[in-house]
Structure formats: C-alpha cells, structure tokens
Design an enzyme around this catalytic site. Structure first.
Site, short mmCIF file in Angstrom:
data_model
loop_
_atom_site.label_atom_id
_atom_site.label_comp_id
_atom_site.label_asym_id
_atom_site.label_seq_id
_atom_site.Cartn_x
_atom_site.Cartn_y
_atom_site.Cartn_z
N LYS A 196 -38.50 -22.46 11.75
CA LYS A 196 -37.45 -21.43 11.70
C LYS A 196 -36.36 -21.91 10.74
O LYS A 196 -35.56 -22.79 11.08
CB LYS A 196 -36.92 -21.20 13.13
CG LYS A 196 -35.48 -20.77 13.27
CD LYS A 196 -35.22 -19.35 12.89
CE LYS A 196 -33.71 -19.03 12.95
NZ LYS A 196 -33.08 -18.97 11.62
N SER A 250 -25.41 -27.36 12.87
CA SER A 250 -24.05 -27.60 13.36
C SER A 250 -24.05 -28.27 14.74
O SER A 250 -25.05 -28.19 15.48
CB SER A 250 -23.31 -26.27 13.46
OG SER A 250 -23.97 -25.46 14.41
N ASN A 251 -22.92 -28.85 15.09
CA ASN A 251 -22.80 -29.50 16.40
C ASN A 251 -22.90 -28.49 17.53
O ASN A 251 -23.50 -28.78 18.56
CB ASN A 251 -21.46 -30.23 16.50
CG ASN A 251 -21.52 -31.49 15.71
OD1 ASN A 251 -21.77 -31.45 14.51
ND2 ASN A 251 -21.33 -32.62 16.38
N GLY A 254 -26.57 -27.60 17.84
CA GLY A 254 -27.35 -28.80 18.13
C GLY A 254 -27.18 -29.25 19.58
O GLY A 254 -28.14 -29.60 20.26
N GLU A 271 -29.92 -33.50 14.46
CA GLU A 271 -29.05 -34.09 13.44
C GLU A 271 -27.96 -33.07 13.15
O GLU A 271 -28.25 -31.92 12.82
CB GLU A 271 -29.85 -34.39 12.17
CG GLU A 271 -30.79 -35.58 12.32
CD GLU A 271 -30.08 -36.88 12.61
OE1 GLU A 271 -28.87 -37.01 12.32
OE2 GLU A 271 -30.72 -37.79 13.18
N CYS A 305 -24.19 -32.80 4.92
CA CYS A 305 -23.78 -33.48 6.16
C CYS A 305 -23.24 -34.86 5.81
O CYS A 305 -22.42 -35.43 6.52
CB CYS A 305 -24.95 -33.58 7.11
SG CYS A 305 -26.39 -34.32 6.34
N GLU A 406 -15.23 -31.14 10.63
CA GLU A 406 -16.07 -30.95 9.44
C GLU A 406 -15.72 -29.61 8.78
O GLU A 406 -15.74 -28.56 9.42
CB GLU A 406 -17.54 -30.93 9.85
CG GLU A 406 -18.48 -30.81 8.66
CD GLU A 406 -19.95 -30.73 9.07
OE1 GLU A 406 -20.28 -29.93 9.96
OE2 GLU A 406 -20.75 -31.48 8.48
#
Ligand code: NAP
Length: 514
Positions: A196, A250-251, A254, A271, A305, A406
């Site tokens: 995906k 993204s966090n 994730g 990651e 990143c 970020e």
C-alpha cells in the site's frame, strides 16, 4: 555518457508527450490482474512543480479490494514459500536488471510525481537497485545456525521460515527506494505481500509492481492496493491473516499501526519521523561541514526522515559559519527538478507547503530569528507549483516547537553551544532519535559523540542523510519501533526462526534434560 544523456533526453521527451496525451491510467494489481478499485473515488497524482500536469489517475481501492488482495496473497503463498530461496532470489535479480534498464525513465517519472530534483531521483533509483540486488543475493544465504547439543548424536540447528502474508505501507518521500527495500526482503524470505503506497505517488508504485510482474513473480505473490490509508489501512493492519506489517511514515500513524499489531500479537516494524541534529565543532573542516549541512537540510527539499533540521554550532565558529551558510543558501535555485540548473524542488503538495509555512510562522512567534527565506515562491512559472525558499533560523531554543517537532521541509534552525556536554544534551533533547552527525577533527570527541548521542545512526564528518544496503537503517526513541530495516535485520524481520532438535541415536532418550 552520450548514451546516458540520450536516455535522459528520451525520458524527458516521453514526459512532455505524456503531459500532452494526458495522465497515466493506473490500476490496482491484485492476484496478478490489473483492476479498477471499487471505491468509486478518483485519485490523481499531480506534478508538485506544476500542478496543471496530472501524472496518474486511478479509481481508489476500498476495503473489499484490500480483502481480495489478502485472499489472493493467501492463495499464492504455499507455492511461493515452497519455491527454494535461491530461485526466489533469481526472480529478484531479474527485477534488478529490469530496474537498471528503466532507471533514467523512472527517475524522470519520480521527479514529476514527487518533485525531487532529477539527480536526487537518479540517486534514489540507484540506492533502491543496490538494495534489491543485495537482497537477491540473500536468497543464497537465508540460512540458520547449527550448534553443538548437550546430548550425544543430536543435531541442533535453526531454519528461517517465512511469516506468511505481510503488509507493506510506505510514505511518498522515497516512492521507489522505501517500497523496494521492504518488498525485496519480504519476497526473498518467501512471504506474499500486500503493498500500500502513499496516495501521492501511485504512478511510481504501479511501475514497481510492473517490474516484479515482468521479472516473472507468480500471480498473487505481490499485490498492490492504492487508496486512502484511513479507509483501507486498518484492514491491512488488523486482518488476522496479516502476519506482519512493515510501515514507514509519520509518528501518528506509525504508533497506531504498532499498537494495533501489538494488540493481536502480530509483528510490526515502524520507521517514523526525525529531528536530526548536526553538530559542527570549533575544530571542524568548515568547508566539509558546510557541504554536509546544505545537503542534509535542503536536499530533497528537506523532505527526508534523515534531513538535518537542527544545526548545533560551537559558539566560536558560529558567526563565520552562519555567514557562509547564508551565502550558499542564497545560491540554491528553486524550481522544477527536471531543470538541470535547479538545486531544490517543490514541497510535495499544498498541505506540506502549508505545514512548512505554518512552522515558519510559529518559529517567528516563539522568538527564533529568521536569517534567510521563509516565504512561498510564486514568481513567473513558480506560481504553478508548491515552491518555498530554503529557510534558516538562528537563536532556536530547545523549548521551541521548531526545535522539537518534525517540519519535513527545508527549514533549518541553529542552536549555539559552548561545551561537548551542551552539544550532546541539545542533540538528545527531542523525542526523536533517527540519525545524527558531528563534524570534528578530534577523534576522541567524535567517538564520545557516537557513545552518547541517542540516535539509530551517527555520521562522523558526513551529512545526516543516507543508508547502505549492507548495514541496518532505523531509529530509536520516537523514530522507530521494531526491527531495523535493510541488511540482515531487514531480512530477518520477515522470517520466523524455527529451532530443530534432531536425535539420530535411534534409541529412547535416557536424559533428564528439558
Ligand atoms: P503518513 O501520512 O504517516 O503515511 C504513510 C503511509 O501510511 C501512507 O501510505 C498512508 O496512506 C498510510 N496511512 C495513512 N493512514 C493510515 C492508517 N490509518 N493505517 C495504515 N496506513 C495509513 O506519512 P507520509 O506523509 O506519507 O510520510 C512522511 C513521514 O514519513 C515523515 O514523518 C517522515 O519522517 C517519515 N519517514 C520516515 C522514514 C524512516 O525510515 N524513518 C523514511 C521516510 C519517511 P495515504 O497516503 O493514503 O494517507
């Protein structure tokens, strides 16, 4: 060289032709068939350097397509896992050859769909090809270990088995390298894959599936579903038939993926973002450091990143270093990445551009000093794209959002320090821990930095960016959970270890060992 220039020229001409003939008509790839998605919703990818150009168009997948893809993968799995690993590796090696042949053409497509400048797109193609190549060879080395048993005439050994059906969910910023560095180990280890990609880069994703199809991968072993992550993501993460999820992004997403997988005992590697520091010490080779900072902060429009977003300067060299840095930033030409004089491409879309501008606004409000940039660029042809100036702030404090969060854009903040301890504590004063860099001629200082910095990767006298196939890639703290990517670690994530106890005495065991 002449052939290379010709190929690039051909690819550029093809791009122009495609711009005239209209967008690529893209399809889902499920069970070896190219199909329209069932959502009825149209997805388009546009050129961020000129949003008048539509690159690809498709009907998005919905949950029913994701379920079909899982079914197709399950059906293909037994034969694929029974295929010897070296044979699986040879199919991958054929994919490497196809990718090499198509490298320049795909680099142009990448620049047009994602925005990075052509040399960066070619670099990404090369990196991905090397990674595929490395994993193709792993088909010959996918072994376990043998160990001496405590019992006589007993053989103890381990084998690596595939996990089953796995989901691979990827971001837009490396639309070639990240998918192939996940898909390749998953396939060579004998898994069936649901891929995906990010919705912003479907044309590159389709080319990846085509390459594996042309290489002779059996139907259903790799399935491509393209649709909104919020609509189909949960199926790809929560379905009990999915044995593992490899995610980069993204966090926010994730962490969600990791929690959902953890709740049902499935493997996950995530990651995520970075807020990477680059320390320049008073004794550093300042020219070298300057090149590294420019590349780290403004390469790929800061949309990596691994981008350098915090510049930690020893106060003794801060003033002259900043002066030269500004002079160099001024020279960066911003524009369409297919123009060879351009040094920095656009933000990937309007939303990322707005995020960059919002963070610049917040930084100013919080008291950071804007030294250069900060504005959207809209003169002439630039008004058709999402262009922004490379931006530099000074007097950035650890309490500020620009220090901690970020941005994912070409925005660099300077923090000055006086001692090694201050440099380390500034480096570590964020929730992220992906990568880091230190520029110094002092070996002891460099190695102490390696000891103390909280990051998954450390660069000494080189920029924060980059990775190599044969060594692990990934972060600590908020930047990564689960197994590292690339290298043996990246391969092992997609396997299950089986320990075998083989008794060849042919007698009943007289032992009290358990
Ligand atoms: P993102 O918004 O998190 O999206 C990543 C992928 O997740 C996309 O394919 C997205 O699909 C999908 N997704 C969205 N919602 C989902 C859900 N609920 N369940 C499952 N999947 C879902 O990240 P991005 O904006 O594409 O990428 C930028 C981020 O990636 C940055 O934070 C960057 O630092 C990080 N990154 C990290 C690394 C690393 O190795 N550490 C490398 C590159 C990038 P849609 O596109 O359809 O929303």
């Amino acid at each position: 060289m002449a052939t290379l220039t010709k190929t690039v020229q051909k690819a550029k001409t093809a791009a122009k032709t495609q711009a005239k003939t209209g967008p690529l008509e893209l399809k889902q790839y499920i069970g070896g068939r190219w199909l329209d998605g069932s959502s009825g919703k149209e997805f388009v990818s546009t050129n961020p350097a000129d949003i008048r150009q539509t690159i690809g168009r498709l009907t998005g997948a919905d949950k029913s397509d994701a379920l079909k893809a899982i079914q197709a993968a399950e059906k293909a799995l037994p034969a694929w896992r029974a295929t010897p690993a070296p044979v699986r590796g040879r199919i991958l090696a054929r994919a490497v050859e196809i990718a090499r042949r198509r490298r320049d053409e795909l680099a142009v497509l990448m620049t047009r769909e994602e925005g990075k400048i052509l040399p960066e797109a070619k670099g990404e193609m090369d990196k991905g090809i090397t990674l595929m190549d490395w994993f193709a060879g792993e088909g010959l080395r996918l072994g376990g270990l043998t160990a001496p048993s405590e019992l006589p005439q007993n053989l103890l050994y381990t084998v690596r088995a595939p996990l089953g059906v796995v989901s691979i969910i990827t971001p837009w910023n490396f639309p070639w390298a990240i998918p192939v560095w996940k898909i390749s180990p998953a396939l060579v280890a004998g898994n069936a894959v649901i891929f995906k990609p990010a919705s912003l880069v479907p044309a590159m994703a389709v080319e990846i599936a085509r390459i594996f199809e042309e290489a002779g991968l059996p139907q259903g072993v790799l399935n491509l579903v393209m649709g909104s992550g919020s609509a189909i993501g949960d199926v790809l993460v929560e379905d009990p038939r999915i044995r593992a999820v490899s995610f980069t992004g993204s966090n926010e997403i994730g962490k969600r993926v990791h929690t959902l997988c953890g709740a049902r005992g499935a493997k996950a590697t995530c990651e995520m973002g970075g807020k990477n520091p680059c320390v320049v010490w008073e004794d550093a080779d300042l020219d070298l450091a300057l090149g590294g900072v420019l590349k780290g902060a403004f390469g790929s429009t800061g949309q990596r990143c691994t981008a350098t977003s915090r510049l930690i300067l020893h106060e003794k060299i801060a003033e002259p270093f900043i002066r030269t840095l500004i002079a160099e930033i001024k020279k960066i030409k911003v524009g369409d990445g297919l123009d060879s004089s351009v040094g920095m491409g656009p933000a990937v879309d309007g939303s990322q551009l707005q995020t960059d501008l919002d963070y610049i606004g917040v930084a100013k409000k919080e008291g950071a000093k804007l030294l250069w940039g900060g504005r959207r660029l809209e003169d002439g042809e630039l008004k058709h794209g999402y262009f922004i100036e490379p931006t530099l702030f000074d007097v950035v404090k650890p309490s500020m959002r620009i220090f901690k969060e970020e941005v994912f854009g070409p925005v660099l903040g300077v923090t000055r320090v006086r001692s090694f301890d201050e440099a380390v504590s500034a480096s570590n004063a964020v929730e992220f821990g992906l990568t880091s860099a230190v520029y110094t001629r002092d070996l002891s200082l460099a190695l102490r930095f390696v000891d103390w910095v909280e990051a998954g990767m450390v660069h000494v006298n080189s920029p924060t960016v980059g990775g190599e196939a044969q060594v692990p890639f990934g972060g600590v703290k908020g930047s990564g959970v689960g197994e590292r990517e690339m290298a043996k670690e990246g391969l092992h994530f997609f396997t299950e270890l089986k320990t075998v106890f083989l008794d060849y005495t042919g007698r009943r065991r007289q032992s009290n060992l358990y």
